[in-house]
Design a protein around this motif. Structure first.
Motif, PDB file in Angstrom:
ATOM      1  N   ILE A 199       0.840  -1.209   0.000  1.00  0.00           N
ATOM      2  CA  ILE A 199       0.000   0.000   0.000  1.00  0.00           C
ATOM      3  C   ILE A 199       0.871   1.253   0.000  1.00  0.00           C
ATOM      4  CG2 ILE A 199      -1.630   1.322   1.399  1.00  0.00           C
ATOM      5  CD1 ILE A 199      -2.904  -1.317   2.223  1.00  0.00           C
ATOM      6  N   LYS A 200       1.988   1.198   0.762  1.00  0.00           N
ATOM      7  CA  LYS A 200       2.910   2.346   0.767  1.00  0.00           C
ATOM      8  C   LYS A 200       3.441   2.628  -0.635  1.00  0.00           C
ATOM      9  CE  LYS A 200       4.639   1.841   5.501  1.00  0.00           C
ATOM     10  NZ  LYS A 200       5.832   1.505   6.320  1.00  0.00           N
ATOM     11  N   LYS A 201       3.843   1.563  -1.336  1.00  0.00           N
ATOM     12  CA  LYS A 201       4.383   1.750  -2.678  1.00  0.00           C
ATOM     13  C   LYS A 201       3.326   2.332  -3.609  1.00  0.00           C
ATOM     14  CE  LYS A 201       7.738  -2.025  -2.313  1.00  0.00           C
ATOM     15  NZ  LYS A 201       8.173  -3.337  -2.853  1.00  0.00           N
ATOM     16  N   ILE A 202       2.128   1.757  -3.528  1.00  0.00           N
ATOM     17  CA  ILE A 202       1.059   2.250  -4.401  1.00  0.00           C
ATOM     18  C   ILE A 202       0.748   3.708  -4.099  1.00  0.00           C
ATOM     19  CG2 ILE A 202      -1.376   1.961  -4.975  1.00  0.00           C
ATOM     20  CD1 ILE A 202      -1.016  -1.038  -4.473  1.00  0.00           C
ATOM     21  N   SER A 203       0.695   4.036  -2.808  1.00  0.00           N
ATOM     22  CA  SER A 203       0.381   5.419  -2.420  1.00  0.00           C
ATOM     23  C   SER A 203       1.477   6.378  -2.865  1.00  0.00           C
ATOM     24  CB  SER A 203       0.194   5.489  -0.893  1.00  0.00           C
ATOM     25  OG  SER A 203      -0.859   4.648  -0.466  1.00  0.00           O
ATOM     26  N   SER A 204       2.745   5.913  -2.746  1.00  0.00           N
ATOM     27  CA  SER A 204       3.862   6.786  -3.154  1.00  0.00           C
ATOM     28  C   SER A 204       3.801   7.085  -4.650  1.00  0.00           C
ATOM     29  CB  SER A 204       5.193   6.126  -2.802  1.00  0.00           C
ATOM     30  OG  SER A 204       5.275   5.892  -1.408  1.00  0.00           O
ATOM     31  N   TRP A 205       3.633   6.052  -5.463  1.00  0.00           N
ATOM     32  CA  TRP A 205       3.567   6.295  -6.911  1.00  0.00           C
ATOM     33  C   TRP A 205       2.326   7.098  -7.289  1.00  0.00           C
ATOM     34  CZ3 TRP A 205       7.627   6.110  -9.664  1.00  0.00           C
ATOM     35  CH2 TRP A 205       8.641   5.174  -9.391  1.00  0.00           C
ATOM     36  N   ALA A 250       1.288  14.741  -8.874  1.00  0.00           N
ATOM     37  CA  ALA A 250       1.924  16.078  -8.929  1.00  0.00           C
ATOM     38  C   ALA A 250       1.895  16.667 -10.340  1.00  0.00           C
ATOM     39  CB  ALA A 250       3.340  15.998  -8.393  1.00  0.00           C
ATOM     40  N   PRO A 251       2.361  15.981 -11.380  1.00  0.00           N
ATOM     41  CA  PRO A 251       2.285  16.585 -12.719  1.00  0.00           C
ATOM     42  C   PRO A 251       0.857  16.767 -13.194  1.00  0.00           C
ATOM     43  CG  PRO A 251       3.054  14.315 -12.845  1.00  0.00           C
ATOM     44  CD  PRO A 251       3.067  14.697 -11.406  1.00  0.00           C
ATOM     45  N   THR A 252      -0.012  15.899 -12.743  1.00  0.00           N
ATOM     46  CA  THR A 252      -1.419  16.066 -13.119  1.00  0.00           C
ATOM     47  C   THR A 252      -1.955  17.371 -12.555  1.00  0.00           C
ATOM     48  OG1 THR A 252      -1.703  13.658 -13.125  1.00  0.00           O
ATOM     49  CG2 THR A 252      -3.693  14.999 -13.027  1.00  0.00           C
ATOM     50  N   THR A 277      10.465  14.473  -8.734  1.00  0.00           N
ATOM     51  CA  THR A 277      11.756  14.043  -8.202  1.00  0.00           C
ATOM     52  C   THR A 277      11.821  14.237  -6.697  1.00  0.00           C
ATOM     53  OG1 THR A 277      12.820  14.614 -10.304  1.00  0.00           O
ATOM     54  CG2 THR A 277      14.248  14.346  -8.384  1.00  0.00           C
ATOM     55  N   SER A 278      11.322  15.356  -6.230  1.00  0.00           N
ATOM     56  CA  SER A 278      11.341  15.634  -4.784  1.00  0.00           C
ATOM     57  C   SER A 278      10.521  14.580  -4.021  1.00  0.00           C
ATOM     58  CB  SER A 278      10.803  17.028  -4.509  1.00  0.00           C
ATOM     59  OG  SER A 278      11.582  18.008  -5.149  1.00  0.00           O
ATOM     60  N   LEU A 279       9.329  14.293  -4.541  1.00  0.00           N
ATOM     61  CA  LEU A 279       8.492  13.276  -3.880  1.00  0.00           C
ATOM     62  C   LEU A 279       9.168  11.904  -3.920  1.00  0.00           C
ATOM     63  CD1 LEU A 279       4.922  14.254  -5.148  1.00  0.00           C
ATOM     64  CD2 LEU A 279       5.852  14.552  -2.843  1.00  0.00           C
ATOM     65  N   TYR A 280       9.811  11.577  -5.014  1.00  0.00           N
ATOM     66  CA  TYR A 280      10.483  10.268  -5.114  1.00  0.00           C
ATOM     67  C   TYR A 280      11.601  10.162  -4.085  1.00  0.00           C
ATOM     68  CZ  TYR A 280      13.102   6.342  -7.008  1.00  0.00           C
ATOM     69  OH  TYR A 280      13.763   5.153  -7.134  1.00  0.00           O
ATOM     70  N   VAL A 281      12.401  11.239  -3.951  1.00  0.00           N
ATOM     71  CA  VAL A 281      13.497  11.221  -2.965  1.00  0.00           C
ATOM     72  C   VAL A 281      12.963  11.072  -1.546  1.00  0.00           C
ATOM     73  CG1 VAL A 281      15.373  12.597  -1.988  1.00  0.00           C
ATOM     74  CG2 VAL A 281      15.075  12.505  -4.461  1.00  0.00           C
ATOM     75  N   PHE A 326      10.035   9.752  -0.482  1.00  0.00           N
ATOM     76  CA  PHE A 326       9.486   8.407  -0.253  1.00  0.00           C
ATOM     77  C   PHE A 326      10.596   7.349  -0.198  1.00  0.00           C
ATOM     78  CE2 PHE A 326       5.428  10.053  -2.414  1.00  0.00           C
ATOM     79  CZ  PHE A 326       4.871  10.392  -1.177  1.00  0.00           C
ATOM     80  N   LYS A 327      11.627   7.554  -0.987  1.00  0.00           N
ATOM     81  CA  LYS A 327      12.737   6.600  -0.988  1.00  0.00           C
ATOM     82  C   LYS A 327      13.465   6.588   0.338  1.00  0.00           C
ATOM     83  CE  LYS A 327      15.103   3.585  -3.419  1.00  0.00           C
ATOM     84  NZ  LYS A 327      14.462   2.365  -3.924  1.00  0.00           N
ATOM     85  N   ARG A 328      13.698   7.784   0.905  1.00  0.00           N
ATOM     86  CA  ARG A 328      14.380   7.883   2.184  1.00  0.00           C
ATOM     87  C   ARG A 328      13.527   7.237   3.324  1.00  0.00           C
ATOM     88  NH1 ARG A 328      16.978  14.019   2.225  1.00  0.00           N
ATOM     89  NH2 ARG A 328      18.629  13.588   0.683  1.00  0.00           N
ATOM     90  N   ARG A 329      12.260   7.287   3.168  1.00  0.00           N
ATOM     91  CA  ARG A 329      11.365   6.675   4.191  1.00  0.00           C
ATOM     92  C   ARG A 329      11.056   5.194   3.906  1.00  0.00           C
ATOM     93  NH1 ARG A 329       6.863  11.355   5.555  1.00  0.00           N
ATOM     94  NH2 ARG A 329       8.361  12.979   6.207  1.00  0.00           N
ATOM     95  N   ASP A 330      11.740   4.640   2.928  1.00  0.00           N
ATOM     96  CA  ASP A 330      11.551   3.221   2.556  1.00  0.00           C
ATOM     97  C   ASP A 330      10.133   2.897   2.129  1.00  0.00           C
ATOM     98  OD1 ASP A 330      14.224   2.602   3.068  1.00  0.00           O
ATOM     99  OD2 ASP A 330      13.832   2.205   5.188  1.00  0.00           O
ATOM    100  N   TRP A 331       9.524   3.871   1.516  1.00  0.00           N
ATOM    101  CA  TRP A 331       8.195   3.599   0.960  1.00  0.00           C
ATOM    102  C   TRP A 331       8.314   3.059  -0.464  1.00  0.00           C
ATOM    103  CZ3 TRP A 331       3.395   6.870   2.426  1.00  0.00           C
ATOM    104  CH2 TRP A 331       3.281   6.956   3.826  1.00  0.00           C
ATOM    105  N   LEU A 332       9.452   3.232  -1.036  1.00  0.00           N
ATOM    106  CA  LEU A 332       9.701   2.762  -2.405  1.00  0.00           C
ATOM    107  C   LEU A 332      10.937   1.868  -2.416  1.00  0.00           C
ATOM    108  CD1 LEU A 332       9.048   6.034  -4.455  1.00  0.00           C
ATOM    109  CD2 LEU A 332       7.605   4.006  -4.354  1.00  0.00           C
TER     110      LEU A 332
END
Length: 385
Positions: free
Chosen positions: A325-331, A337-339, A373-377, A379-385
Motif C-alpha cells: 500500500i505504501k508503494k502504491i500510495s507513493s507512486w 503532482a504533474p497532473t 523528483t522531490s516526492l520520489y526522494v 518516499f525513498k528515504r522513508r523506505d516507501w519505495l
C-alpha cells in the motif's frame, strides 16, 4: 449373614478350588432364561422376572414363571435357596418381594429409584448392595454403565438390574456348574456377582486405554475434533471412577462382616481376590483421569502454538500488505503532482500569469519534474519505495 437358622447346612469351603468362569463366545445382553422357559413364560412376566429358581445343596430344584409360584414352592420345601433375578421391576413386584422377604423400605425405595452410588448397607439379617457394572461398546467407542441392586438374606438372593450390564446369566451358569460352591449359601452367590462385576471392568479398562492411545495420536496429528473426544472420554472416566472407587471400602466392610458372622475362610479368600482386582482397576482408572488431564494440557498448548503461528502469519501478511500500500500510495502521489500542475496550466482563463509567456511551457515541464523528483526522494528515504 447372621446366625444359621435351624436345619441349614454347615458352611465350609476348605479345599475347594475357585470354579472356572465360562465366558460366552459373544456378548450376552443380560441374564436371560432358557429358551424353553422364555417360550412358556407369560408376556407380562418376561419384562421384569428374568429368573426365579430354587436351589438345594447347590443344585436347581425348580424354576418358576412367577414370584407367587416361587414363594409357594420355597414355603413348601425346606432348606432351599431362592435366587430371583428381575429387570426394571414395577413397584408392586418389589413391594411383594419386600413383604415376602422382609426387606427394609429404604432399600426398596433405592431399588425403585435407581441412579444410586455403589454402596453396602445392612438391614438386620439382610445385606443390600448397589453395584455399577460397565461394558465397552466397540462400535460407538463408549462405555455403557448399568446398575445392579442385590438383596442377600439367609435363604434368598434378589437381583434387580437397571441397564444392560452385567451378564448375570453367565454368573448363574458358572455357579450351577460349581454346586460345591453354590450350596454354601447366598454369600457365595454374592461373591460370584461381585467377581463378575469387577472382572467385567477389565474389557472396559482395555477399551479406554485404546481410546487414550488413539487420542494421543490425534492430538499430535492436529485433528481439530480431538478436543471434543477428550472431553467425552473424560466424562466417561469420571463416571467409571464413581463406579469403581467405592468398591474398595465396600469389599473391606463385606470382608469384616464375613469374619464377624464366621463365613468360611476360603470364601473370604475369594473375596479378598476380588478386592485385589477392584483395587487394580481403581488405580488404572485414576491413572486414566490423570493421563487425560495431561493430554488436555498438551492439546491446549499445541492449539495455542497453532493459533500463535496463525496470528504471526496474519501479521506478516498484514505487514506485506502495508508495504504494498505504501508503494502504491507513493507512486500515486508522484503521478498526481504533474497532473495537478498540468490541470492548473490547462485552465482557459484570459487573465492568467505566464499564459502568454514564451517560457511557460518549459517552465511547467521543469516544475512537474522537480515536484516528482522531490516526492520520489522523500518516499525513498522513508523506505516507501
Amino acid at each position: 449373614m447372621g446366625s444359621e437358622p435351624p436345619g441349614r447346612r454347615p458352611r465350609g469351603l476348605r479345599g475347594l478350588r475357585k470354579p472356572a468362569k465360562k465366558r460366552p463366545a459373544g456378548p450376552v445382553p443380560a441374564e436371560t432364561p432358557d429358551a424353553s422357559e422364555a417360550a412358556e413364560r407369560p408376556a407380562e412376566a418376561a419384562s421384569s422376572v428374568i429368573n426365579a429358581v430354587l436351589y438345594r445343596d447347590g443344585r436347581r430344584v425348580s424354576t418358576h414363571d412367577t414370584l407367587a409360584e416361587a414363594f409357594r414352592q420355597q414355603r413348601a420345601t425346606s432348606d432351599t435357596l431362592a435366587w430371583i433375578g428381575l429387570h426394571r421391576p414395577s413397584r408392586d413386584e418389589l413391594l411383594t418381594l419386600a413383604s415376602e422377604f422382609d426387606l427394609h423400605p429404604l432399600s426398596v425405595e433405592d431399588a425403585l429409584e435407581a441412579h444410586q452410588r455403589p454402596k453396602l448397607e445392612r438391614y438386620g439379617h439382610t445385606l443390600f448392595v448397589v453395584l455399577r457394572a460397565a461394558r465397552y461398546l466397540d462400535d460407538p467407542e463408549e462405555v455403557d454403565f448399568g446398575e445392579l441392586h442385590v438383596f442377600v438374606g439367609r435363604d434368598f438372593v434378589l437381583t434387580v438390574r437397571h441397564g444392560g450390564a452385567p451378564d448375570l446369566s453367565a454368573v448363574r451358569a458358572r455357579m450351577e456348574d460349581a454346586p460345591e460352591l453354590l450350596k454354601r449359601g447366598p454369600e457365595a452367590v454374592l461373591y460370584a456377582i461381585l467377581d463378575a462385576v469387577v472382572d467385567g471392568y477389565a474389557p472396559v479398562v482395555a477399551g479406554v486405554q485404546n481410546d487414550i492411545d488413539e487420542i494421543e495420536t490425534e492430538v499430535f496429528g492436529g485433528d481439530p475434533r480431538v478436543s471434543r473426544r477428550i472431553y467425552e472420554l473424560s466424562r466417561e472416566v469420571v463416571e467409571f471412577q464413581r463406579a469403581t472407587r467405592p468398591l474398595n471400602g465396600m469389599l473391606e466392610s463385606l470382608t469384616a462382616g464375613f469374619e464377624k458372622y464366621a463365613i468360611d475362610e476360603e470364601l473370604r479368600r475369594y473375596l479378598r481376590d476380588v478386592a485385589d482386582h477392584a483395587l487394580h482397576t481403581t488405580d488404572r482408572v485414576d491413572g486414566f483421569r490423570q493421563a487425560l488431564q495431561d493430554i488436555l494440557a498438551v492439546n491446549a498448548t499445541l492449539v495455542n502454538q497453532q493459533q500463535n503461528a496463525e496470528m504471526r502469519a496474519l501479521a506478516e501478511a498484514g505487514f506485506e500488505q502495508n508495504e504494498e500500500i505504501k508503494k502504491i500510495s507513493s507512486w500515486a502521489a508522484i503521478l498526481f503532482a504533474p497532473t495537478l500542475v498540468g490541470t492548473i496550466y490547462g485552465m482557459n482563463f484570459d487573465h492568467m500569469p505566464e499564459l502568454h509567456w514564451v517560457f511557460g511551457y518549459p517552465f511547467a515541464i521543469v516544475l512537474m519534474a522537480i515536484v516528482c523528483t522531490s516526492l520520489y526522494v522523500i518516499f525513498k528515504r522513508r523506505d516507501w519505495l
